[in-house]
Motif scaffolding. Structure first.
Motif, PDB file in Angstrom:
ATOM      1  N   THR A   9     -61.755  21.226  14.681  1.00  0.00           N
ATOM      2  CA  THR A   9     -62.867  20.692  15.466  1.00  0.00           C
ATOM      3  C   THR A   9     -62.643  20.926  16.953  1.00  0.00           C
ATOM      4  N   ILE A  10     -61.451  20.629  17.410  1.00  0.00           N
ATOM      5  CA  ILE A  10     -61.153  20.803  18.833  1.00  0.00           C
ATOM      6  C   ILE A  10     -61.165  22.279  19.209  1.00  0.00           C
ATOM      7  N   LEU A  11     -60.540  23.106  18.375  1.00  0.00           N
ATOM      8  CA  LEU A  11     -60.486  24.523  18.689  1.00  0.00           C
ATOM      9  C   LEU A  11     -61.854  25.181  18.600  1.00  0.00           C
ATOM     10  N   GLY A  12     -62.722  24.621  17.766  1.00  0.00           N
ATOM     11  CA  GLY A  12     -64.059  25.175  17.628  1.00  0.00           C
ATOM     12  C   GLY A  12     -64.847  25.153  18.919  1.00  0.00           C
ATOM     13  N   SER A  13     -64.481  24.290  19.839  1.00  0.00           N
ATOM     14  CA  SER A  13     -65.195  24.194  21.108  1.00  0.00           C
ATOM     15  C   SER A  13     -64.868  25.348  22.053  1.00  0.00           C
ATOM     16  N   SER A  14     -63.874  26.109  21.715  1.00  0.00           N
ATOM     17  CA  SER A  14     -63.494  27.232  22.571  1.00  0.00           C
ATOM     18  C   SER A  14     -63.396  28.502  21.741  1.00  0.00           C
ATOM     19  N   LEU A  15     -64.423  29.335  21.826  1.00  0.00           N
ATOM     20  CA  LEU A  15     -64.446  30.564  21.052  1.00  0.00           C
ATOM     21  C   LEU A  15     -63.266  31.459  21.396  1.00  0.00           C
ATOM     22  N   LEU A  16     -62.923  31.561  22.647  1.00  0.00           N
ATOM     23  CA  LEU A  16     -61.822  32.417  23.056  1.00  0.00           C
ATOM     24  C   LEU A  16     -60.509  31.951  22.436  1.00  0.00           C
ATOM     25  N   LEU A  17     -60.232  30.659  22.524  1.00  0.00           N
ATOM     26  CA  LEU A  17     -58.992  30.132  21.974  1.00  0.00           C
ATOM     27  C   LEU A  17     -58.998  30.245  20.460  1.00  0.00           C
ATOM     28  N   SER A  18     -60.141  30.014  19.833  1.00  0.00           N
ATOM     29  CA  SER A  18     -60.231  30.135  18.385  1.00  0.00           C
ATOM     30  C   SER A  18     -59.946  31.557  17.953  1.00  0.00           C
ATOM     31  N   SER A  19     -60.477  32.527  18.675  1.00  0.00           N
ATOM     32  CA  SER A  19     -60.237  33.927  18.335  1.00  0.00           C
ATOM     33  C   SER A  19     -58.762  34.267  18.476  1.00  0.00           C
ATOM     34  N   ALA A  20     -58.152  33.816  19.537  1.00  0.00           N
ATOM     35  CA  ALA A  20     -56.725  34.071  19.748  1.00  0.00           C
ATOM     36  C   ALA A  20     -55.899  33.424  18.642  1.00  0.00           C
ATOM     37  N   LEU A  21     -56.294  32.221  18.248  1.00  0.00           N
ATOM     38  CA  LEU A  21     -55.574  31.518  17.201  1.00  0.00           C
ATOM     39  C   LEU A  21     -55.702  32.248  15.871  1.00  0.00           C
ATOM     40  N   ALA A  22     -56.882  32.724  15.557  1.00  0.00           N
ATOM     41  CA  ALA A  22     -57.090  33.456  14.306  1.00  0.00           C
ATOM     42  C   ALA A  22     -56.230  34.722  14.273  1.00  0.00           C
ATOM     43  N   LEU A  23     -56.183  35.445  15.369  1.00  0.00           N
ATOM     44  CA  LEU A  23     -55.358  36.645  15.425  1.00  0.00           C
ATOM     45  C   LEU A  23     -53.888  36.312  15.304  1.00  0.00           C
ATOM     46  N   ALA A  24     -53.456  35.223  15.930  1.00  0.00           N
ATOM     47  CA  ALA A  24     -52.054  34.833  15.907  1.00  0.00           C
ATOM     48  C   ALA A  24     -51.597  34.485  14.501  1.00  0.00           C
ATOM     49  N   HIS A  25     -52.490  33.945  13.664  1.00  0.00           N
ATOM     50  CA  HIS A  25     -52.087  33.521  12.331  1.00  0.00           C
ATOM     51  C   HIS A  25     -52.123  34.622  11.291  1.00  0.00           C
ATOM     52  N   GLU A  26     -52.575  35.812  11.658  1.00  0.00           N
ATOM     53  CA  GLU A  26     -52.627  36.889  10.697  1.00  0.00           C
ATOM     54  C   GLU A  26     -51.258  37.497  10.443  1.00  0.00           C
ATOM     55  N   ALA A  27     -50.406  37.537  11.420  1.00  0.00           N
ATOM     56  CA  ALA A  27     -49.128  38.222  11.304  1.00  0.00           C
ATOM     57  C   ALA A  27     -48.074  37.335  10.654  1.00  0.00           C
ATOM     58  N   HIS A  28     -47.248  37.956   9.824  1.00  0.00           N
ATOM     59  CA  HIS A  28     -46.099  37.297   9.207  1.00  0.00           C
ATOM     60  C   HIS A  28     -44.882  38.008   9.771  1.00  0.00           C
ATOM     61  N   VAL A  29     -44.263  37.410  10.756  1.00  0.00           N
ATOM     62  CA  VAL A  29     -43.154  38.047  11.447  1.00  0.00           C
ATOM     63  C   VAL A  29     -41.916  37.158  11.319  1.00  0.00           C
ATOM     64  N   HIS A  30     -40.878  37.708  10.716  1.00  0.00           N
ATOM     65  CA  HIS A  30     -39.638  36.949  10.580  1.00  0.00           C
ATOM     66  C   HIS A  30     -39.095  36.595  11.959  1.00  0.00           C
ATOM     67  N   GLY A  31     -38.628  35.362  12.096  1.00  0.00           N
ATOM     68  CA  GLY A  31     -38.095  34.879  13.360  1.00  0.00           C
ATOM     69  C   GLY A  31     -39.130  34.227  14.252  1.00  0.00           C
ATOM     70  N   VAL A  32     -40.418  34.405  13.926  1.00  0.00           N
ATOM     71  CA  VAL A  32     -41.496  33.870  14.763  1.00  0.00           C
ATOM     72  C   VAL A  32     -42.284  32.823  13.979  1.00  0.00           C
ATOM     73  N   GLY A  33     -42.506  31.685  14.598  1.00  0.00           N
ATOM     74  CA  GLY A  33     -43.341  30.646  14.016  1.00  0.00           C
ATOM     75  C   GLY A  33     -44.573  30.447  14.878  1.00  0.00           C
ATOM     76  N   LYS A  34     -45.544  29.773  14.310  1.00  0.00           N
ATOM     77  CA  LYS A  34     -46.773  29.457  15.040  1.00  0.00           C
ATOM     78  C   LYS A  34     -46.981  27.957  14.962  1.00  0.00           C
ATOM     79  N   LEU A  35     -47.293  27.364  16.099  1.00  0.00           N
ATOM     80  CA  LEU A  35     -47.480  25.922  16.173  1.00  0.00           C
ATOM     81  C   LEU A  35     -48.779  25.628  16.908  1.00  0.00           C
ATOM     82  N   ASP A  36     -49.684  24.930  16.227  1.00  0.00           N
ATOM     83  CA  ASP A  36     -50.929  24.476  16.838  1.00  0.00           C
ATOM     84  C   ASP A  36     -50.747  23.003  17.178  1.00  0.00           C
ATOM     85  N   VAL A  37     -51.086  22.630  18.392  1.00  0.00           N
ATOM     86  CA  VAL A  37     -50.934  21.255  18.850  1.00  0.00           C
ATOM     87  C   VAL A  37     -52.270  20.777  19.404  1.00  0.00           C
ATOM     88  N   ALA A  38     -52.727  19.634  18.915  1.00  0.00           N
ATOM     89  CA  ALA A  38     -53.985  19.063  19.399  1.00  0.00           C
ATOM     90  C   ALA A  38     -53.791  17.580  19.660  1.00  0.00           C
TER      91      ALA A  38
END
Length: 186
Positions: A9-38
């Motif tokens: 809901t919070i991220l939906g208010s920002s198309l730019l941030l939502s797009s960046a978040l969607a791209l960030a979650h596509e990759a599976h890279v060993h050693g790298v984690g993704k953390l969303d904080v709201a």
């Protein structure tokens, strides 16, 4: 509303941030984690998406006693989320919910009482992730200045963690590393 819904809901208010978040979650890279904080009112929600190898050293189904113990140890550490995500003491944030899910780990090994995805089926040609949701209730959210992320101390498989942050006051992104594992909130 669960933590993923709040974040969405919070991220939906920002198309730019939502797009960046969607791209960030596509990759599976060993050693790298993704953390969303709201931070929404008094609710602090965190969603961790990480390759299992970062957390337990493997990505296959936990079938041996050693692998099952590794999964249980990981779950125990993550369920003690207040020690993994250390918020500003004056914000008085108390852990209220933890949910752990992986296609490769049986829900019971993760401390879950309800079934998640069927375990034993690795995602993406043998690559499996852990999805973890953490919800805190903060008595004084305006006093939340930072979160010290202790994932690097608890799990040596992390090299970096890409963070997306949304609060009532700001939106942003950060990269945490073992030498810089504190996330500014305000």
């Amino acid at each position: 509303m669960n933590s993923r819904q709040i974040i969405a809901t919070i991220l939906g208010s920002s198309l730019l941030l939502s797009s960046a978040l969607a791209l960030a979650h596509e990759a599976h890279v060993h050693g790298v984690g993704k953390l969303d904080v709201a931070l929404d009112g008094k609710t602090l929600s965190l969603h961790l998406d990480s390759p299992l190898v970062n957390l337990i050293g493997f990505e296959h189904a936990a079938k041996s006693a050693k692998d099952k113990q590794a999964a249980q140890d990981m779950a125990k550490t993550l369920r003690n989320a207040a020690a993994v995500f250390v918020s500003s003491p004056s914000a008085e944030c108390k852990l209220s919910e933890v949910k752990l899910n992986s296609a490769a780990i049986e829900p019971a090994l993760l401390g879950e009482t309800t079934a998640g995805k069927p375990a034993g089926r690795e995602d993406h040609d043998g690559h499996a992730d852990l999805d973890a949701d953490f919800v805190f209730q903060c008595a004084q959210p305006e006093r939340l200045q930072k979160i010290d992320v202790k994932l690097f101390d608890a799990f040596k498989g992390f090299n970096s963690i890409d963070v997306q942050l949304v609060t009532g006051k700001r939106q942003g992104a950060a990269k945490l590393t073992p030498g810089a594992a504190s996330l500014a909130i305000q």
